[in-house]
Scaffold this active site. Structure first.
Site, PDB file in Angstrom:
ATOM      1  N   HIS A   1      34.236  23.367  41.246  1.00 43.95           N
ATOM      2  CA  HIS A   1      33.934  24.791  41.084  1.00 43.95           C
ATOM      3  C   HIS A   1      33.724  25.451  42.459  1.00 43.95           C
ATOM      4  CE1 HIS A   1      33.886  24.218  36.845  1.00 43.95           C
ATOM      5  NE2 HIS A   1      32.739  23.582  36.793  1.00 43.95           N
TER       6      HIS A   1
ATOM      7  N   ASP B   1      41.753  27.364  35.718  1.00 43.80           N
ATOM      8  CA  ASP B   1      41.468  26.095  35.033  1.00 43.80           C
ATOM      9  C   ASP B   1      41.762  24.909  35.955  1.00 43.80           C
ATOM     10  OD1 ASP B   1      40.715  24.448  32.972  1.00 43.80           O
ATOM     11  OD2 ASP B   1      42.642  24.543  31.929  1.00 43.80           O
TER      12      ASP B   1
ATOM     13  N   LEU C   1      41.760  47.513  45.355  1.00 46.84           N
ATOM     14  CA  LEU C   1      41.835  46.543  44.247  1.00 46.84           C
ATOM     15  C   LEU C   1      40.597  46.651  43.345  1.00 46.84           C
ATOM     16  CD1 LEU C   1      43.126  43.834  43.063  1.00 46.84           C
ATOM     17  CD2 LEU C   1      41.500  42.647  44.538  1.00 46.84           C
TER      18      LEU C   1
HETATM   19  C1  FPP Z   1      37.641  25.899  34.506  1.00 40.09           C
HETATM   20  O1  FPP Z   1      37.790  24.622  35.062  1.00 40.09           O
HETATM   21  C2  FPP Z   1      36.830  26.730  35.365  1.00 40.09           C
HETATM   22  C3  FPP Z   1      35.622  27.262  35.026  1.00 40.09           C
HETATM   23  C4  FPP Z   1      34.991  27.020  33.718  1.00 40.09           C
HETATM   24  C5  FPP Z   1      34.839  28.065  35.968  1.00 40.09           C
HETATM   25  C6  FPP Z   1      35.611  28.867  36.957  1.00 40.09           C
HETATM   26  C7  FPP Z   1      34.701  29.283  38.020  1.00 40.09           C
HETATM   27  C8  FPP Z   1      34.999  29.385  39.332  1.00 40.09           C
HETATM   28  C9  FPP Z   1      36.335  29.199  39.890  1.00 40.09           C
HETATM   29  C10 FPP Z   1      33.923  29.692  40.331  1.00 40.09           C
HETATM   30  C11 FPP Z   1      33.095  30.903  40.100  1.00 40.09           C
HETATM   31  C12 FPP Z   1      33.853  32.167  40.105  1.00 40.09           C
HETATM   32  C13 FPP Z   1      33.603  33.255  40.863  1.00 40.09           C
HETATM   33  C14 FPP Z   1      34.269  34.520  40.510  1.00 40.09           C
HETATM   34  C15 FPP Z   1      32.731  33.244  42.039  1.00 40.09           C
HETATM   35  P1  FPP Z   1      37.272  23.375  34.229  1.00 40.09           P
HETATM   36  O2  FPP Z   1      35.887  23.086  34.687  1.00 40.09           O
HETATM   37  O3  FPP Z   1      37.392  23.638  32.768  1.00 40.09           O
HETATM   38  O4  FPP Z   1      38.273  22.266  34.682  1.00 40.09           O
HETATM   39  P2  FPP Z   1      38.763  21.006  33.838  1.00 40.09           P
HETATM   40  O5  FPP Z   1      39.500  21.544  32.633  1.00 40.09           O
HETATM   41  O6  FPP Z   1      39.667  20.285  34.782  1.00 40.09           O
HETATM   42  O7  FPP Z   1      37.541  20.233  33.471  1.00 40.09           O
END
Ligand code: FPP
Length: 279
Positions: free
Chosen positions: A50, A33, A144
């Site tokens: 991201h 997050d 893993l």
């Molecule tokens: C939450 O941060 C994160 C996500 C919804 C997406 C997570 C995805 C990645 C890290 C990249 C793709 C993954 C792989 C496995 C290649 P948020 O956008 O909710 O952050 P915020 O709460 O600060 O807005």
């Protein structure tokens, strides 16, 4: 590149010290997050957060494998995330596609088995095809296990499992009396992997967000203030250190536990903390 050839002496010392506790988790699950907040703090668009998150994924997967962790589950995209602005959803799917295109070779060479949980048929066809190919290609690896939670929601999974189970009852394959926690678990998309021992959540939020509700019944929780893009391998080691110091009681009292579960020696703690701070 063989990841084990990349381990520096300092890093080796941390990993050795963590191993010495004899209490490393078998399965770590991460709620990644704070990508958006990190991007905002750098005056960048959300997608840049991201993108940086993918860099963190690369390094955390590597560090977990080097440390000898057996299962790592990453909450990469929730069912609720489909409702985000379409530009963000498309951007995330592109990143996933890019990750699967670019990383599978290296993951395979390093004995990583890829698996996935969630409502996978909701993914764009090209992502699903790449994912299925990655799962098939790495199926016999025994290092893993990297489990990607994609289009995932724990309540969805529990309802789906219940439907499948009810169908088996209707077909006479199972009687209601035979339903146990174990048999129920086998109907979940997580059925073939052990429950997480440690759940890490980045960005300081104190909630579970519909992640592995059934499976984390006895997991230890670790929340860090760091946003996911800035979560480094040293932060992972700190989470592991915290985990090794916990007493997991599973509803029992301390004196009923095996002595192996007693807190690690302070010399062990000193070694890990020294190794972490000397890097
Ligand atoms: C939450 O941060 C994160 C996500 C919804 C997406 C997570 C995805 C990645 C890290 C990249 C793709 C993954 C792989 C496995 C290649 P948020 O956008 O909710 O952050 P915020 O709460 O600060 O807005």
């Amino acid at each position: 590149m063989n990841w084990n050839d990349e381990i520096t002496t300092g890093e080796h010392e941390i990993q050795q010290a963590l191993h010495a506790s004899g209490r490393l988790p078998q399965h770590i699950a991460i709620i990644m997050d704070g990508n958006g907040r990190w991007a905002q703090s750098q005056s960048l668009p959300r997608l840049a957060g991201h993108k940086q998150g993918v860099e963190t994924v690369r390094d955390i997967v590597k560090a977990s494998s080097q440390t000898g962790i057996k299962y790592l589950t990453l909450y990469a995209f929730s069912l609720e995330n489909w409702k985000r602005p379409q530009t963000e959803v498309r951007g995330l799917m592109k990143l996933l596609e890019h990750y699967l295109n670019k990383e599978v070779d290296e993951l395979h060479k390093n004995n990583v088995r890829i698996t996935a949980i969630g409502k996978l048929n909701a993914l764009p066809k090209n992502v699903l095809t790449l994912l299925q190919a990655a799962i098939e290609r790495t199926a016999t690896n025994d290092g893993l296990t990297l489990c990607l939670a994609l289009s995932y929601g724990a309540r969805w999974d529990i309802v789906r499992a219940t439907q499948l189970l009810a169908l088996d009852v209707r077909r006479g394959k199972l009687s209601p009396e035979d339903i146990t926690e174990e048999s129920f678990s086998s109907y979940l998309t997580t059925g073939s992997i052990p429950d997480p021992d440690l759940v890490i959540r980045t960005s300081g939020e104190l909630r579970i967000s519909n992640f592995l509700l059934w499976e984390i019944a006895y997991a230890e929780l670790y929340v860090t203030q760091k946003n996911f893009p800035e979560f480094a391998r040293t932060d992972l080691y700190e989470a592991l250190l915290s985990y090794t110091q916990r007493e997991r009681r599973f509803g029992l009292i301390s004196s009923q536990l095996d002595t192996k579960n007693n807190a690690p020696q302070s010399s062990y703690l000193k070694r890990v903390v020294d190794a972490l701070t000397n890097r």
